[in-house]
Enzyme design. Structure first.
Site, PDB file in Angstrom:
ATOM      1  N   LYS A   1      -7.551 112.767 -46.685  1.00 48.07           N
ATOM      2  CA  LYS A   1      -9.018 112.808 -46.617  1.00 48.07           C
ATOM      3  C   LYS A   1      -9.446 113.995 -45.772  1.00 48.07           C
ATOM      4  CE  LYS A   1     -10.105 107.884 -47.138  1.00 48.07           C
ATOM      5  NZ  LYS A   1     -10.873 107.963 -48.388  1.00 48.07           N
TER       6      LYS A   1
ATOM      7  N   ARG B   1      -6.222  99.556 -54.270  1.00 49.53           N
ATOM      8  CA  ARG B   1      -6.027  98.819 -55.524  1.00 49.53           C
ATOM      9  C   ARG B   1      -4.552  98.469 -55.744  1.00 49.53           C
ATOM     10  NH1 ARG B   1      -8.907 103.366 -59.016  1.00 49.53           N
ATOM     11  NH2 ARG B   1      -9.991 103.558 -57.014  1.00 49.53           N
TER      12      ARG B   1
HETATM   13  N1  BES Z   1     -10.992 103.351 -48.380  1.00 46.72           N
HETATM   14  C1  BES Z   1     -11.434 104.193 -49.414  1.00 46.72           C
HETATM   15  C2  BES Z   1     -12.831 103.846 -49.922  1.00 46.72           C
HETATM   16  C3  BES Z   1     -13.975 104.028 -48.970  1.00 46.72           C
HETATM   17  C4  BES Z   1     -14.707 105.192 -48.982  1.00 46.72           C
HETATM   18  C5  BES Z   1     -14.362 103.012 -48.136  1.00 46.72           C
HETATM   19  C6  BES Z   1     -15.773 105.338 -48.145  1.00 46.72           C
HETATM   20  C7  BES Z   1     -15.440 103.156 -47.277  1.00 46.72           C
HETATM   21  C8  BES Z   1     -16.159 104.336 -47.293  1.00 46.72           C
HETATM   22  C9  BES Z   1     -10.476 104.129 -50.603  1.00 46.72           C
HETATM   23  O1  BES Z   1      -9.160 103.842 -50.319  1.00 46.72           O
HETATM   24  C10 BES Z   1     -10.520 105.469 -51.273  1.00 46.72           C
HETATM   25  O2  BES Z   1     -10.231 106.423 -50.632  1.00 46.72           O
HETATM   26  N2  BES Z   1     -10.909 105.487 -52.534  1.00 46.72           N
HETATM   27  C11 BES Z   1     -11.011 106.696 -53.268  1.00 46.72           C
HETATM   28  C12 BES Z   1     -10.513 106.435 -54.680  1.00 46.72           C
HETATM   29  C13 BES Z   1     -10.410 107.658 -55.526  1.00 46.72           C
HETATM   30  C14 BES Z   1      -9.299 108.558 -55.014  1.00 46.72           C
HETATM   31  C15 BES Z   1     -10.135 107.239 -56.933  1.00 46.72           C
HETATM   32  C16 BES Z   1     -12.474 107.124 -53.312  1.00 46.72           C
HETATM   33  O3  BES Z   1     -13.335 106.264 -53.469  1.00 46.72           O
HETATM   34  O4  BES Z   1     -12.733 108.307 -53.139  1.00 46.72           O
HETATM   35 ZN    ZN Z   2      -8.026 105.589 -49.774  1.00 47.76          ZN
END
Ligand code: BES
Ligand code: ZN
Ligand code: ZN
Length: 458
Positions: free
Chosen positions: A235, A309
């Site tokens: 991230k 997931r």
């Molecule tokens: N933990 C994150 C989702 C999240 C984002 C929670 C912002 C709270 C605030 C999750 O694991 C994630 O990073 N999801 C990705 C999925 C994508 C790579 C398909 C996302 O939502 O960007």
């Molecule tokens: Zn994530």
């Protein structure tokens, strides 16, 4: 702060609710000079009375927010005690009073002294049970706030494991731990891959409540990522902070169980809490890896940041293997940034095939003052997580849009056909952790969803 129901006249700042039409009969000069118009939420203290405006107040939700504001005001004016004749919307109002006492100052070297000791409640009707339950619901939510607000260097998987044992050991709730060795035996490669790079142990905690007779068995699976770096799909620094909130789903389910431990439930309830840290090391899982999940399906990793997931999918498969009498099964998770885009910081998304289940959650949410909104499918998106050839599925969608729904679709691949209409996914990525207060929720960890889940099991 204690909330006590009393019949006797008790000592403390007296709270007086005023409508516009009541203003004429009030003689207080202070009130007149303060510009008090009795608007909902307006408050003025005169001697030993706290005047509270309620003009325009309508819903239970409004009363909850007013309860919150009253406690905050009592703290601000350093009252030691208050006496309130409770309004009709007793449960919501009392929950608000309790939520207003929340403050997270564990990590401040100088702590504010709590001056407010007791709120005495009076009423013509018998409100003892209602008050007890409302207070307990709010306290459960505050416990979730504390857990989510506890930083990732402290709130490790072991910390959460110990918290669970400490909370539930002398209750009717049984707990089990599935450690990494057990998860290997159970062939949960999705979960293990996500947790592998971290020095923190990875595990599934299972909580079970079994009443003597029950007609329904409700299962909850909560995402418990203690910190989500994104893994190799790292991230960026702007979005890596706050990822301590990625355990929010699991913590919300723990909060619900804390309530059940106190009051029981007519339902059998089983909770699966997959706990892990999504970290980086030489042993981390990578984009392009292909994993074989518990239910035998293979998943090609496109982003190691779509880790939730994988973890949830394996626990869903485990839950269905271990329980043959499931009536409803929910996932609760901070699963996608898309949910934040679609539903904002204040709303959660619901993904699933059964509109009845969604309606039920929406109703439970409305009662709690929490908004759960429909993340519907359209017919062109159904193949969005099927891999192009090499594996059964990919862990990201092949399109840019509707990320909350496509994550839900991925999870649905781990739901047995017979359970398809029993399954609902709740994405609380927005409201679990917020940049600014809303409703009864403070900035940062909110405990959002705790009281909705409680409404589903009580
Ligand atoms: N933990 C994150 C989702 C999240 C984002 C929670 C912002 C709270 C605030 C999750 O694991 C994630 O990073 N999801 C990705 C999925 C994508 C790579 C398909 C996302 O939502 O960007
Ligand atoms: Zn994530
Ligand atoms: Zn995550």
């Amino acid at each position: 702060m204690n909330i006590i129901v009393t019949k006797k006249s008790s000592k403390g700042l007296e709270v007086v609710f005023l409508n516009k039409k009541d203003l004429k009969s009030i003689k207080s000069e202070t009130l007149k000079n303060s510009g008090f118009e009795a608007k909902n939420g307006q408050m003025t203290v005169d001697a030993d009375i706290l005047y509270v405006g309620i003009d325009g107040i309508k819903t239970a939700d409004d009363w909850m927010v007013l309860g919150l504001k009253i406690t905050q005001k009592l703290k601000l004016v350093k009252a030691k005690a208050a006496v309130i004749d409770v309004p009709k919307n007793c449960a919501a109002f009392v929950a608000g009073l309790q939520l207003g006492d929340y403050d997270f100052n564990t990590y401040k070297s100088e702590k504010k002294k709590a001056t407010l000791k007791t709120i005495y409640l009076t009423s013509k009707s018998n409100i003892v049970k209602t008050v007890k339950k409302a207070v307990a619901g709010a306290q459960a939510q505050c416990a979730v706030r504390d857990l989510v607000n506890t930083p990732p260097n402290v709130a490790t998987t072991t910390f959460i494991h110990d918290y669970i044992i400490d909370k539930f050991n002398d209750t009717d709730i049984k707990w089990n731990r599935y450690d990494a060795k057990k998860l290997k035996e159970l062939k949960m490669e999705g979960h293990l891959a996500v947790g592998r790079a971290s020095v923190q142990p990875t595990m599934v905690m299972k909580l079970t409540y079994t009443p003597k007779d029950y007609k329904e068995h409700k299962v909850f699976v909560g995402k418990g990522i203690i910190f989500d770096t994104g893994g190799y799909s790292l991230k960026p620094s702007g979005s890596i902070t706050t990822m301590q909130a990625d355990k929010g789903g699991a913590m919300t389910v723990i909060g619900m169980m804390e309530y059940v431990a106190k009051f029981g439930s007519e339902y059998k309830i089983t909770a699966y809490l997959p706990l892990a840290e999504n970290s980086i090391s030489g042993d981390a899982y990578r984009p392009d890896d292909i994993l074989t999940m518990k239910n035998g399906k293979t998943v090609r990793i496109v982003s190691t940041d779509a880790e939730g997931r994988l973890l949830l999918a394996d626990s869903l498969a485990l839950a269905q293997e271990e329980n043959k009498d499931i009536s409803k099964i929910y996932t609760v998770a901070t699963l996608t940034g898309s949910a934040v885009v679609q539903f904002g910081d204040e709303g959660a998304g619901m993904v699933g095939y059964n509109d009845k289940l969604k309606k039920e959650v929406r109703k439970a949410g409305d009662k709690a003052g929490e908004d759960f909104l429909d993340a519907a499918f359209h017919k062109y998106m159904m193949d969005s997580v099927t891999s192009e050839g090499v594996a059964d599925l990919t862990n990201t969608s092949n399109r840019r849009t509707m990320g909350c729904q496509t994550a839900g679709l991925f999870l649905t691949n781990f739901i047995k056909k017979k359970n398809k209409m029993k399954y609902l996914h709740l994405d609380i990525a927005g409201p679990a952790w917020v940049p600014a207060p809303f409703g009864v929720n403070p900035k940062n960890g909110t405990g959002f969803g705790t009281r909705t889940l409680i409404n589903l099991v009580k």
